[in-house]
Design an enzyme around this catalytic site. Structure first.
Site, PDB file in Angstrom:
ATOM      1  CE  LYS A   1      -2.245   1.826   3.750  1.00 34.56           C
ATOM      2  NZ  LYS A   1      -2.093   3.383   3.718  1.00 34.56           N
TER       3      LYS A   1
ATOM      4  CG  ASP B   1      -5.388   4.432   1.315  1.00 32.27           C
ATOM      5  OD1 ASP B   1      -6.346   4.950   0.952  1.00 32.27           O
ATOM      6  OD2 ASP B   1      -5.081   4.323   2.596  1.00 32.27           O
TER       7      ASP B   1
ATOM      8  CE  LYS C   1      -7.337   7.073   4.155  1.00 36.89           C
ATOM      9  NZ  LYS C   1      -6.060   6.457   3.760  1.00 36.89           N
TER      10      LYS C   1
ATOM     11  CG  ASP D   1     -11.808  18.603  -4.933  1.00 39.61           C
ATOM     12  OD1 ASP D   1     -12.662  19.211  -5.185  1.00 39.61           O
ATOM     13  OD2 ASP D   1     -10.501  18.666  -5.087  1.00 39.61           O
TER      14      ASP D   1
ATOM     15  CB  THR E   1      -9.589   2.280  11.305  1.00 41.66           C
ATOM     16  OG1 THR E   1      -8.194   2.446  10.697  1.00 41.66           O
ATOM     17  CG2 THR E   1     -10.147   1.420  10.122  1.00 41.66           C
TER      18      THR E   1
ATOM     19  NE  ARG F   1       1.523   2.471  12.582  1.00 41.64           N
ATOM     20  CZ  ARG F   1       0.844   3.569  13.209  1.00 41.64           C
ATOM     21  NH1 ARG F   1       1.319   4.306  14.152  1.00 41.64           N
ATOM     22  NH2 ARG F   1      -0.461   3.584  12.972  1.00 41.64           N
TER      23      ARG F   1
END
Length: 243
Positions: free
Chosen positions: A40, A67, A69, A72, A131, A222
């Site tokens: 990603k 990713d 997002k 607009d 999240t 992570r």
């Protein structure tokens, strides 16, 4: 409800989030090469490196979840999706709260790029509720509904817009699977192996819990990328899922 993704190799369903600088990103990618199949690219890396980082990961044999997002007016989102799909990305995101018309525009942009490339259309995903957010965070921005109410509302809009699926917390994966049916993408960040630090995530689950709930793909960052041996950390997750 079973999904069309359940028969896939777990390696095709675990997406490793790479959020760092270019050299570290490429070093991580090489360590994961031949093991992980998805990476990603988020805002941190893409805004620094642009389309070249997607090409670099594709050249190493990975599928890429880009990713960014989008959020607009429809015209801008159509252009952003078109440009992003031209990079060769395999998965794109936009905020479902941007409206059905905006998501439809994003789908058109992705389709147009795929037609020009002669390639499959990237999976297009609507972000429901981040999240990192909980009910209190929604209230801060004036949303009177709980996460459990807001997520299905936005997911229903994503379905109405004709995009591929949604991004949601693992806690909402089962609800999303019922709403979207077996073919809908249900991509869940906020996934942490048992015992791992939650970091800045509020609504989390283990990889096995996420898949059992109906996730098509999970995003893990992570716990893999900051492990002493990222490849071993990835393999440990796959071993858990294969049991």
């Amino acid at each position: 409800m079973l999904s069309n993704f359940d028969a896939l190799d777990p390696r095709d369903r675990v997406i490793v989030a790479i959020d760092c600088g270019r050299e570290e990103a490429l070093e991580l990618a090489r360590k994961l090469q031949g093991k992980a199949r998805w990476l990603k690219v988020g805002m941190t890396l893409y805004y620094a490196e642009g389309p070249s980082i997607v090409k670099a990961f594709k050249d190493l044999g990975f599928k890429v979840f880009l990713d960014l997002k989008f959020y607009d007016i429809p015209h801008q989102v159509e252009g952003a999706a078109y440009a992003s799909a031209l990079t060769g990305a395999d998965m794109l995101t936009m905020h479902a709260s941007g409206s059905i018309a905006m998501m439809q525009a994003g789908q058109r942009g992705a389709q147009r790029a795929a037609d020009e490339l002669g390639a499959p259309v990237p999976a297009t995903l609507g972000i429901t509720v981040l999240t990192s957010m909980d009910d209190a965070a929604l209230a801060e921005i004036g949303v009177g509904r709980s996460c459990a109410e807001q997520v299905p509302l936005l997911a229903a809009n994503a379905k109405a817009a004709g995009i591929s699926g949604v991004v949601c917390s693992p806690q909402e994966a089962s609800m999303m699977r019922e709403l979207l049916g077996p073919a809908g993408y249900v991509v869940t960040p906020g996934v942490r192996p048992a015992g791992a630090d939650k970091g800045d995530q509020s609504r989390v689950a283990t990889p096995a819990q996420a898949f059992a709930a109906g996730s098509s793909h999970i995003v893990v960052g992570r716990p893999i990328t900051q492990a002493p041996d990222p490849a071993a950390a990835f393999q440990a997750i796959i071993a858990e899922l294969e049991q």
